[in-house]
Scaffold this motif. Structure first.
Motif, short mmCIF file in Angstrom:
data_model
loop_
_atom_site.label_atom_id
_atom_site.label_comp_id
_atom_site.label_asym_id
_atom_site.label_seq_id
_atom_site.Cartn_x
_atom_site.Cartn_y
_atom_site.Cartn_z
N VAL A 172 0.84 -1.20 0.00
CA VAL A 172 0.00 0.00 0.00
C VAL A 172 0.87 1.25 0.00
O VAL A 172 0.63 2.21 -0.75
CB VAL A 172 -0.95 -0.01 1.21
CG1 VAL A 172 -1.66 1.34 1.35
CG2 VAL A 172 -1.97 -1.13 1.08
N SER A 173 1.92 1.26 0.80
CA SER A 173 2.83 2.41 0.87
C SER A 173 3.57 2.61 -0.45
O SER A 173 3.72 3.74 -0.93
CB SER A 173 3.83 2.23 2.01
OG SER A 173 3.17 2.20 3.26
N GLU A 174 4.05 1.50 -1.03
CA GLU A 174 4.80 1.60 -2.28
C GLU A 174 3.94 2.16 -3.40
O GLU A 174 4.41 2.98 -4.22
CB GLU A 174 5.34 0.22 -2.67
CG GLU A 174 6.48 -0.28 -1.81
CD GLU A 174 7.73 0.57 -1.98
OE1 GLU A 174 8.09 0.87 -3.13
OE2 GLU A 174 8.34 0.95 -0.96
N VAL A 175 2.70 1.72 -3.47
CA VAL A 175 1.82 2.14 -4.58
C VAL A 175 1.31 3.57 -4.39
O VAL A 175 1.22 4.34 -5.36
CB VAL A 175 0.64 1.16 -4.71
CG1 VAL A 175 -0.40 1.67 -5.71
CG2 VAL A 175 1.14 -0.21 -5.15
N THR A 176 0.98 3.95 -3.16
CA THR A 176 0.37 5.26 -2.92
C THR A 176 1.38 6.37 -2.64
O THR A 176 1.07 7.55 -2.79
CB THR A 176 -0.60 5.20 -1.73
OG1 THR A 176 0.15 4.86 -0.53
CG2 THR A 176 -1.69 4.17 -1.97
N GLY A 177 2.58 6.00 -2.21
CA GLY A 177 3.55 7.01 -1.79
C GLY A 177 3.25 7.59 -0.42
O GLY A 177 3.88 8.55 0.01
N MET A 178 2.29 6.99 0.28
CA MET A 178 1.93 7.42 1.63
C MET A 178 2.34 6.35 2.63
O MET A 178 2.61 5.21 2.27
CB MET A 178 0.42 7.65 1.73
CG MET A 178 -0.10 8.78 0.87
SD MET A 178 -1.89 9.07 1.10
CE MET A 178 -2.57 7.77 0.07
N THR A 179 2.37 6.70 3.90
CA THR A 179 2.52 5.68 4.92
C THR A 179 1.26 4.84 4.95
O THR A 179 0.19 5.27 4.45
CB THR A 179 2.75 6.29 6.31
OG1 THR A 179 1.56 6.98 6.72
CG2 THR A 179 3.93 7.25 6.32
N TRP A 180 1.34 3.66 5.55
CA TRP A 180 0.15 2.82 5.65
C TRP A 180 -0.97 3.55 6.39
O TRP A 180 -2.13 3.50 5.97
CB TRP A 180 0.49 1.50 6.35
CG TRP A 180 -0.70 0.71 6.73
CD1 TRP A 180 -1.46 -0.09 5.93
CD2 TRP A 180 -1.33 0.67 8.03
NE1 TRP A 180 -2.50 -0.63 6.64
CE2 TRP A 180 -2.45 -0.18 7.93
CE3 TRP A 180 -1.03 1.27 9.26
CZ2 TRP A 180 -3.27 -0.45 9.03
CZ3 TRP A 180 -1.86 1.01 10.35
CH2 TRP A 180 -2.97 0.16 10.22
#
Length: 449
Positions: A172-180
């Motif tokens: 999720v973090s890798e795809v969104t660029g956000m923390t979980w």
């Protein structure tokens, strides 16, 4: 006709049913020594919510309907839903190798994102939280996701794994660029009108409950320390109320626009080889599935340090039942309360899988041996009369009762009560017992005893 986007507001005026639910929750919380608890029932037409007791036994802080409780593994529902939303947007493919996004999984090139969400990747559970406290996600996954530690080929078995959800959270973090945490807030919590709260929040934006443990020597309940490691957050760091869980449950059965109906249906679809044993009847993408009266309910159970939380939702009727409690005894409270719901509301809520025995008890001497899941060792020994016993990491041995289909019960030494434990598995090539699944976790045979 039901509103497809939100549950009807909790009635402000007292109702006879709500008063009965309140009285029963009050009584059971006292009986089970649980400081505080919440129950929310969406009947398909309205939501009834009750709560009782204190959020912290030391301070006496009241338990309110808005109090957020450490969810434990119910958190995995949020992580799985976030992944499915990203897949629905075309940002990832559930059937692509996870290592294409996570190089830490390159030793397991056949493990897909689908395998991670359905606990069919063959990953060990992962280290205990204290051991994982000082590590990074990269180091955690690199240590756990090895060919040597794999329990079975991906997609051929089920083993409940926190490590799989640490990996899913990293995706999720890798795809969104956000923390979980940020991604879960943006993708799921705020759209559901849930005020985000997580373990480790320095200044929670809402009231939170403390977990409790019973001191058997004094008979007193005392606050328990939450020791979940930061890297394990996607597997267990969410806090929520029973009303929050009801909103999530409605989304999971397609009664909310937050999760498109096709996404919710995808999550509820049983995955091949996902036989969770004593945990549920089957498993979807993040969702435990339970059979009851010809219907399949979905949901999840979770335990943090001194808390017990449960969600069940029926796609056919639209009924959702959610419970939170802030003590270890709340699991038994939940089961008793669910049994009472039949009498009070006519709703039969499945709390455990539908157990079917494969015949009378049988001796199974060939099951004796040691089995390993990561760093955890399960030792099965035969006592003097040939009865198998199970010991986990050297703990006191518990008697097992085995059946012809290789399923087994755990026997409480104090009461003699049988609880579904799991099953042994044979190697299809040799016919020998090579795996043991206990409480949803699979261990691979490592030696003899």
């Amino acid at each position: 006709m039901l509103n497809p986007t939100a549950a009807p507001a909790v009635p402000r005026q007292p109702s006879p049913l709500r008063e009965e639910l309140q009285n029963r929750l009050d009584s059971l919380a006292r009986a089970h020594r649980v400081p505080g608890a919440q129950l929310a029932v969406h009947t398909g037409a309205q939501t009834l919510s009750v709560h009782t007791g204190t959020a912290d036994a030391l301070t006496g802080t009241p338990f309110t309907g808005d109090t957020a409780v450490p969810m434990g593994s119910v958190t995995k529902l949020g992580t799985a839903a976030a992944v499915l939303l990203l897949a629905d947007d075309g940002d990832l493919d559930l059937d692509e190798p996870a290592c294409e996004l996570l190089p830490e999984l390159r030793a397991l090139p056949e493990v897909t994102i689908r395998h991670l969400l359905s606990h069919t990747a063959g990953l060990p559970t992962g280290p205990d939280s204290d051991s994982a406290a000082g590590t990074t996600v990269t180091r955690y996954l690199s240590a756990v996701c090895t060919a040597q530690s794999a329990l079975f080929p991906p997609g051929t078995g089920f083993s409940y794994s926190n490590a799989g959800y640490v990996a899913a959270g990293r995706l999720v973090s890798e795809v969104t660029g956000m923390t979980w945490r940020e991604a879960l807030r943006v993708l799921l919590l705020e759209p559901l009108d849930i005020v985000p709260a997580f373990l480790g929040d320095a200044a929670p934006a809402r009231p939170v409950a403390t977990g409790h443990a019973l001191n058997t020597a004094t008979g007193l309940v005392r606050p328990a320390h939450q020791n979940l490691a930061p890297v394990e957050a996607p597997a267990g760091a969410l806090l929520a109320s029973a009303e929050d869980l009801t909103a999530l449950g409605r989304a999971l059965i397609g009664r909310s626009t937050v999760l498109p109906a096709s996404v919710a249906a995808r999550m509820r679809r049983p995955e091949p080889a996902a036989d969770p044993g004593a945990l549920a009847d089957s498993w979807g993408l993040g969702l435990a599935l339970f059979r009851q009266d010809g219907r399949t309910w979905c949901g999840h159970d979770g335990n943090a340090q001194g808390t017990s939380c449960h969600l069940r939702a029926d796609p056919d009727s639209g009924v959702v039942v959610a419970f939170t409690g802030n003590a270890g005894g709340a699991t038994a409270l939940w089961r008793d309360l669910a049994a009472d719901l039949v009498r009070l509301t006519g709703i039969r809520v499945p709390t455990t899988p539908a157990v079917t025995r494969g015949g009378p008890a049988v001796p199974l001497p060939e099951c004796a041996g040691t089995y390993r899941n990561g760093g955890t060792e399960y030792a099965v020994k035969l006592d003097g009369d040939g009865t198998p016993t199970l010991s986990v990491d050297g703990d006191y041995p518990i008697p097992l009762v085995c059946y012809p289909d290789l399923s087994c019960d755990l026997v409480d030494p104090a009461t003699g009560r049988h609880e579904p434990g799991g099953r042994f598995h044979r190697d299809p090539a040799t016919g020998t017992i090579d795996r043991l699944q206990i409480s949803g976790r699979t261990a691979r045979r490592a030696g003899t005893v």
